[in-house]
Enzyme design. Sequence first.
Site, short mmCIF file in Angstrom:
data_model
loop_
_atom_site.label_atom_id
_atom_site.label_comp_id
_atom_site.label_asym_id
_atom_site.label_seq_id
_atom_site.Cartn_x
_atom_site.Cartn_y
_atom_site.Cartn_z
N ASN A 137 0.85 -1.18 0.00
CA ASN A 137 0.00 0.00 0.00
C ASN A 137 0.89 1.24 0.00
OD1 ASN A 137 -1.52 2.27 0.93
ND2 ASN A 137 -3.15 0.86 1.54
N HIS A 192 1.08 6.23 1.76
CA HIS A 192 1.83 7.21 2.55
C HIS A 192 3.06 7.77 1.86
CE1 HIS A 192 -1.25 6.83 5.39
NE2 HIS A 192 -1.07 5.54 5.46
N HIS A 207 -5.48 3.54 -1.60
CA HIS A 207 -6.79 3.88 -1.04
C HIS A 207 -7.16 5.27 -1.54
CE1 HIS A 207 -9.43 4.17 2.85
NE2 HIS A 207 -10.12 4.39 1.74
N ARG A 223 -9.23 7.86 -1.08
CA ARG A 223 -10.20 8.28 -0.09
C ARG A 223 -11.09 9.39 -0.63
NH1 ARG A 223 -9.92 7.57 5.42
NH2 ARG A 223 -8.44 5.97 6.16
N ARG A 229 -6.97 12.77 0.86
CA ARG A 229 -5.93 13.32 1.73
C ARG A 229 -4.53 12.91 1.30
NH1 ARG A 229 -7.20 10.04 7.28
NH2 ARG A 229 -9.27 10.88 6.86
N GLU A 248 -8.57 0.48 -3.08
CA GLU A 248 -9.41 0.53 -1.89
C GLU A 248 -10.30 1.76 -1.98
OE1 GLU A 248 -7.03 0.45 1.59
OE2 GLU A 248 -6.44 -1.62 1.31
N THR A 251 -7.94 3.80 8.81
CA THR A 251 -9.12 2.95 8.90
C THR A 251 -9.25 2.37 10.31
OG1 THR A 251 -8.91 2.41 6.59
CG2 THR A 251 -10.23 0.92 7.91
N GLU A 291 -10.74 -9.38 3.06
CA GLU A 291 -9.50 -9.00 3.73
C GLU A 291 -9.82 -8.81 5.20
OE1 GLU A 291 -6.73 -6.17 1.95
OE2 GLU A 291 -6.32 -5.35 3.96
N HIS A 345 -3.70 -4.49 7.61
CA HIS A 345 -3.81 -3.32 8.49
C HIS A 345 -2.89 -3.46 9.71
CE1 HIS A 345 -5.47 0.58 9.58
NE2 HIS A 345 -5.22 0.18 10.81
C1 DXP Z 1 -8.03 -0.68 4.93
C2 DXP Z 1 -6.71 -0.38 5.49
O1 DXP Z 1 -6.34 -0.81 6.55
C3 DXP Z 1 -5.76 0.43 4.73
O2 DXP Z 1 -5.54 -0.13 3.52
C4 DXP Z 1 -6.28 1.82 4.53
O3 DXP Z 1 -5.81 2.30 3.29
C5 DXP Z 1 -5.73 2.69 5.63
O4 DXP Z 1 -6.00 4.02 5.29
P1 DXP Z 1 -4.73 5.02 5.18
O5 DXP Z 1 -3.84 4.47 4.13
O6 DXP Z 1 -5.38 6.33 4.83
O7 DXP Z 1 -4.07 4.98 6.53
N1 LIG Z 2 -5.64 -2.96 3.70
C1 LIG Z 2 -4.45 -2.76 4.49
C2 LIG Z 2 -3.45 -1.97 3.73
O1 LIG Z 2 -3.55 -1.84 2.51
C3 LIG Z 2 -2.31 -1.36 4.43
O2 LIG Z 2 -2.64 -1.00 5.74
P1 LIG Z 2 -1.39 -0.46 6.62
O3 LIG Z 2 -0.29 -1.48 6.53
O4 LIG Z 2 -0.97 0.86 6.02
O5 LIG Z 2 -1.96 -0.33 8.02
#
Ligand code: DXP
Ligand SMILES: NCC(=O)COP(=O)(O)O
Length: 251
Positions: free
Chosen positions: A7, A10, A43, A45, A49, A70, A101, A151, A198
């Site tokens: 993911n 960030h 994600h 959103r 953001r 996402e 999340t 998931e 997560h």
């Molecule tokens: C669903 C999940 O846990 C993450 O994939 C989600 O993307 C968290 O959101 P942020 O990346 O905005 O922290």
């Molecule tokens: N769905 C979880 C994800 O994509 C990443 O979550 P995190 O490792 O940033 O908390």
Amino acid sequence: MIELGVNIDHVATLRQARRTWEPDPVWAAVEAHLGGADGITVHLREDRRHVNDDDVRRLRELTQVKLNLEMAATDEMVGIACRLEPEMAMLVPEGRHEVTTEGGLDIVGQEARLKEMIARLADAGIVTSVFIDAEHPQIEAAARIGARVCEIHTGPYAHAFHGSGRDAEAPAVLAELAKVKAAGEAVRRLGMRFNAGHALNYYNVQPIARLAGVRELHIGHAIVSRAVFVGLREAVAEMKRLMREAAAPSA
Ligand SMILES: CC(=O)[C@@H](O)[C@H](O)COP(=O)(O)O
Ligand SMILES: NCC(=O)COP(=O)(O)O
């Protein structure tokens, strides 16, 4: 073999800190892929953001990396997904004031609406996924609405792990791990794919990676944090090594 979806939200958070153009999530997707990522998760959103619409468009157009989008369960996001055609789309809950999340999607309370959204995504050839807590009523509802993938939210496990001083054998940790394990078994029993994610990181990932039948782990914040010091390619490679070691049959 268990897969890693990185993911890169960030990376975009860092860019948004200056509202500028770097670091570019598209570059991050390529670096993650070269480090061994099996796919990329973003994600998009509702408040944009971090990842924005141009990021997801460029990711799709400029990279060949498997994409998991996402998204909130809204008509706007379903429309974007059907135009973008990611390999997978995962419905997640969103709160305007949440830092990240905070929990899984409540399917039980809105089955008819979600079933229609899942059908629209599936009709567009997109693998449908839902982000849910390790709760059997939610798993059963996921099957009823036609989700292909569940998931399972590993946040409670991760928080118990760090709340117990990183003691994987602490009762609270074992209890949360057992919930994820049982949830995965129920997901597979109902014919869906068992993913997890997560708050997973380099300290707590292996007990989750060694759960029977877990297909993909989606990990972001910990990998991007590590990448600040070692680079994204190496941070991804390190996570893949941990997952491979955990999933390897015990000698
Ligand atoms: C669903 C999940 O846990 C993450 O994939 C989600 O993307 C968290 O959101 P942020 O990346 O905005 O922290
Ligand atoms: N769905 C979880 C994800 O994509 C990443 O979550 P995190 O490792 O940033 O908390």
